[in-house]
Scaffold this active site. Structure first.
Site, mmCIF file in Angstrom:
data_model
loop_
_atom_site.group_PDB
_atom_site.id
_atom_site.type_symbol
_atom_site.label_atom_id
_atom_site.label_comp_id
_atom_site.label_asym_id
_atom_site.label_seq_id
_atom_site.Cartn_x
_atom_site.Cartn_y
_atom_site.Cartn_z
ATOM 1 C CG MET B 7 -1.975 -1.238 1.145
ATOM 2 S SD MET B 7 -2.874 -1.093 2.564
ATOM 3 C CE MET B 7 -4.161 -0.081 2.234
ATOM 4 C CB SER B 8 1.771 3.518 -2.652
ATOM 5 O OG SER B 8 0.593 3.940 -3.226
ATOM 6 C CB VAL B 11 -6.668 6.451 -5.360
ATOM 7 C CG1 VAL B 11 -6.058 6.535 -6.501
ATOM 8 C CG2 VAL B 11 -8.176 5.989 -5.259
ATOM 9 C CG ASP B 12 -4.115 3.449 -8.872
ATOM 10 O OD1 ASP B 12 -5.149 3.784 -9.027
ATOM 11 O OD2 ASP B 12 -2.892 3.786 -9.540
ATOM 12 C CB SER B 13 -1.936 0.389 -3.365
ATOM 13 O OG SER B 13 -1.711 1.675 -2.739
ATOM 14 C CG LEU B 32 7.135 -1.711 0.182
ATOM 15 C CD1 LEU B 32 7.548 -1.999 -1.180
ATOM 16 C CD2 LEU B 32 7.313 -2.751 1.284
ATOM 17 C CB CYS B 101 11.344 -0.049 -7.558
ATOM 18 S SG CYS B 101 10.747 -0.249 -5.989
ATOM 19 N N GLY B 125 -1.168 -2.372 -6.790
ATOM 20 C CA GLY B 125 -2.246 -1.659 -7.539
ATOM 21 C C GLY B 125 -1.832 -1.297 -8.958
ATOM 22 C CB CYS B 198 9.367 7.668 -5.227
ATOM 23 S SG CYS B 198 10.513 6.535 -5.006
#
Lengths: 373, 358
Positions: B7-8, B11-13, B32, B101, B125, B198
């Site tokens: 889960m980043s 919204v996607d994840s 992470l 990554c 996601g 990122c």
């Protein structure tokens, strides 16, 4: 859902029903204890009764008790309020809770007092390090991660020998050990309600008569002009009720928790290799800290949580990530060991069955976590 | 299944995780932490590993009622992704850190840790589809081509894909996904998408590289080796780049010039006309396969950048490399990027672009 084992009472201990009942009843009372009218008088009476009751619980005079929002604020008041003209330094042990240790971020007038491999304050070093500049010596009564009981009376004597005040964070001691403020020789003592089954959101700083702390906030001058803000009467009532209940049970509970702790330690040592017990014999019966060498503490916690066991590392989080324990590092443990250690803590609701469930799960959890490291 | 959902904080994840929970899986959320100093990466919605993102992820996990942990992969990320990123630029190549990554962290170190802890799969996601009708799952492009992220998953192997879940492969549009997030009470529903690398939240890749590689003044030369300008570090350039050259000598034909190549040893940047950027064949090294390794030659589609088009090509395995012959010439393909090749919408494998030829 199968039954869970809540072995994290040092984080927060569940509220007994009788405490909740008193809290709820007091919540129904309107009124500001600073008001002169009848509602105010009713509230004030409840508040002062709670103060008197708590004073009895800790061996202090009622007018020495200053209510705060919790242990953290009590510690902050003591640490920030003690420095005075001619005495600008504070000396704290190397294993203090962040609400004491954080004073280091406020300036360089802080001396760190070393501890030995068991976490005990090295009192000979304390005597060497403090002097005429020292305003306050702060040594916790019981460490929140290992449960070690510190020689606070000795620290107080040494502080007084150089004219400094002595403070102790007794948040993890109150409710589990006998606290007698008058006999302790301390000048300042921090307490919290929710570690002994009281409500979250209230604590107290006990301030010996004649000690003038500098208030860190300003306002209406409540609580002996030291801690302004309307005192939450119902929380104080709940705090006092929890303390009374703990005092009634204390002797019996000390024995019972010591047995539960021994059950856990013996069971772990029999089932899992490469375990180190970080809590010495002279420790609170309610806390034990174990290093599972080679396993990430977070991974063991994840597996325990999934298996219905609530435990903790006991140390601070940054962004939800556990940092290697500063307490264990100060005790000379390696970074790896400090990141492989868990705290199990007990309270009135802890049962032998809960310990057995933890023992049933721990060997597999530790083995898996070791494989994942 | 016991699933570890990465889960980043986006919204996607969050929706991907919600779908797995709803499907009855035993889901644990994990965020992470990839920066040693999360404050440095903090950039509102733009970074993918800031403290604010960790908090958003935790909030979503709490709404879903699942356990949530933050895993510190900052050291692995620094060594396997950031250091590689810098080293690749230093070698005159253009890496794709997201792909790296996925290959080294998300579907390797995280997956291994998860499996050791008893999880059956890692879910993300990403927009891609997995077909599990055969024994080995097949990786397909997402249903919505505009959102497709199969390219950055192209480096995954059969063993990794066997333990992957991509619940968003069938999503038709981002609007639909945001609506679903709102319906599920996920507060990240309106959170902007992240686009940047990122670990470079400012978007200033050249500045980031300058800090690490230093500024080193060198010549910009044309194909005849004549000096036409100066640069402050070849690592600031990418093959195919047109802007930011600041050439002092105008081109003889008056046409725009592009970066054709980088020479780390001589510290030169070679520029020339678009026609010199023509690529007909690509040599790819370190090939990976999403299912079984291929042999011989076959027809397929090749994609050389994250949002690039799929180009028809003949692909051959020669020794342990891929030789890709494009049907139509392409322009400005940068060494270091991944060539991901497809059979229709199915991802077959990937290789790192080592050389291109006209």
């Amino acid at each position: 859902m199968t039954a869970r084992s809540y072995l994290d009472h040092a984080a927060s201990s569940p509220m007994p029903a009788e405490v909740l009942a008193e809290l709820v009843e007091a919540m129904g009372q309107a009124g500001n204890p600073s008001s002169l009218h009848q509602s105010g008088r009713t509230a004030r009476r409840l508040l002062e009764e709670a103060r008197e009751s708590l004073a009895v619980s800790v061996g202090a005079r009622p007018d020495e008790l200053v209510f705060t929002s919790g242990g953290t604020e009590a510690n902050n008041l003591a640490l920030l309020g003690a420095p005075r003209p001619g005495r600008s330094q504070v000396a704290i042990s190397a294993i203090e809770h962040p609400s004491v240790a954080g004073v280091r971020e406020r300036g360089d007038q802080v001396q760190l007092l070393p501890v030995d491999a068991d976490g005990f304050l090295v009192t000979a070093e304390l005597a060497e390090l403090i002097g005429a500049q020292t305003a306050l010596v702060s040594v916790m009564w019981v460490n929140n991660e290992t449960g070690v009981i510190e020689p606070v009376a000795k620290a107080a004597d040494l502080a007084h020998a150089v004219g400094a005040w002595a403070h102790s964070d007794a948040v993890q001691a109150f409710g589990h050990l006998v606290i007698d403020f008058a006999a302790s020789g301390l000048d300042l003592l921090s307490l919290s309600a929710h570690k002994l089954g009281g409500p979250v959101g209230i604590g107290a700083l006990v301030v010996r008569r004649g000690i003038q702390l500098r208030p860190s906030g300003f306002g209406g001058g409540q609580e002996a002009k030291l801690r302004s803000g309307t005192v939450p009467v119902a929380l104080a009532v709940g705090f006092a009720a929890a303390a009374r209940l703990a005092a009634v049970r204390q002797a019996e509970e000390q024995q019972r928790l010591a047995e539960l702790k021994q059950q856990l330690v013996a069971g772990v040592l029999a089932r899992i290799d490469q375990v180190r017990v970080n809590s010495p014999a002279l420790a609170s019966p309610a806390i034990v800290n174990l290093t599972f060498a080679g396993a990430r503490a977070d991974d063991v916690l994840l597996l325990l949580d999934a298996a219905g066991i609530d435990a903790s590392t006991g140390s601070a989080c940054t962004a939800g990530m556990h940092q290697p324990s500063e307490v264990l590092l100060a005790m000379g443990r390696s970074l790896a060991d400090a990141g492989s250690s868990l705290r199990f803590s007990f309270g009135p609701s802890t049962s032998a069955a809960e310990i057995e469930r933890a023992l049933a799960v721990l060997p597999t959890a530790v083995a898996k976590a070791r494989a994942a490291a | 299944m016991r699933i570890l959902a990465a889960m980043s904080g986006g919204v996607d994840s969050a929706v991907a995780t919600a779908r797995l929970v709803e499907a009855g899986h035993d889901v644990t959320g994990v965020h992470l932490a990839l920066s040693r100093n999360p404050e440095l990466y903090r950039s509102g919605s733009r970074g993918c590993c800031s403290i604010a993102d960790a908090n958003d992820a935790r909030r979503a996990a709490d709404v879903l009622g699942i356990p949530f942990y933050v895993w510190d992969f900052s050291e692995r990320f620094a060594a396997d992704v950031v250091a590689d990123f810098v080293a690749e630029y230093a070698a005159g190549r253009t890496p794709n850190p997201c792909l790296r990554c996925n290959e080294k962290i998300k579907f390797a170190a995280v997956l291994e840790r998860g499996v050791a802890l008893g999880f059956d799969a890692v879910a993300t996601g990403h927009y891609a589809r997995l077909d599990r009708t055969d024994e080995d799952p097949s990786l397909y492009r997402a249903a919505e081509p505009a959102k497709d992220q199969s390219y950055v998953l192209g480096v995954l192997t059969a063993a990794q894909l066997a333990r992957c879940e991509f619940p968003l492969g069938e999503v038709q549009s981002k609007t639909e996904l945001r609506a679903e997030a709102a319906e599920r009470g996920l507060l990240v529903a309106d959170k902007p998408d992240s686009h940047d690398i990122c670990f470079i939240p400012t978007g200033d890749t050249a500045g980031f590289l300058n800090d690490r590689l230093g500024e080193r003044v060198g010549d910009i030369v044309n194909e005849a080796d004549e000096v036409v300008g100066a640069h402050r570090g070849y690592h600031q350039f990418t093959v195919g780049q047109r802007h930011g050259l600041h050439l002092s000598v105008p081109a003889g034909d008056g046409r725009p010039r592009y970066v054709l190549g980088l020479d780390p040893v001589a510290n030169t940047v070679t520029v020339g006309p678009k026609s010199s950027l023509v690529v007909r064949t690509i040599t790819g090294i370190r090939p990976t396969w999403t299912e079984r390794p291929q042999t011989g030659s076959w027809r397929g589609l090749v994609q050389v950048r994250a949002h690039g088009e799929a180009m028809p090509a003949t692909i051959s395995v020669v020794a342990d490399q891929l030789e890709i012959a494009l049907d139509e010439p392409a322009f400005g393909i940068a060494p270091g990027q991944a060539a991901v090749h497809y059979d229709g919408d199915r991802v077959v494998g990937a290789a790192t672009i080592a050389a291109t030829n006209s």
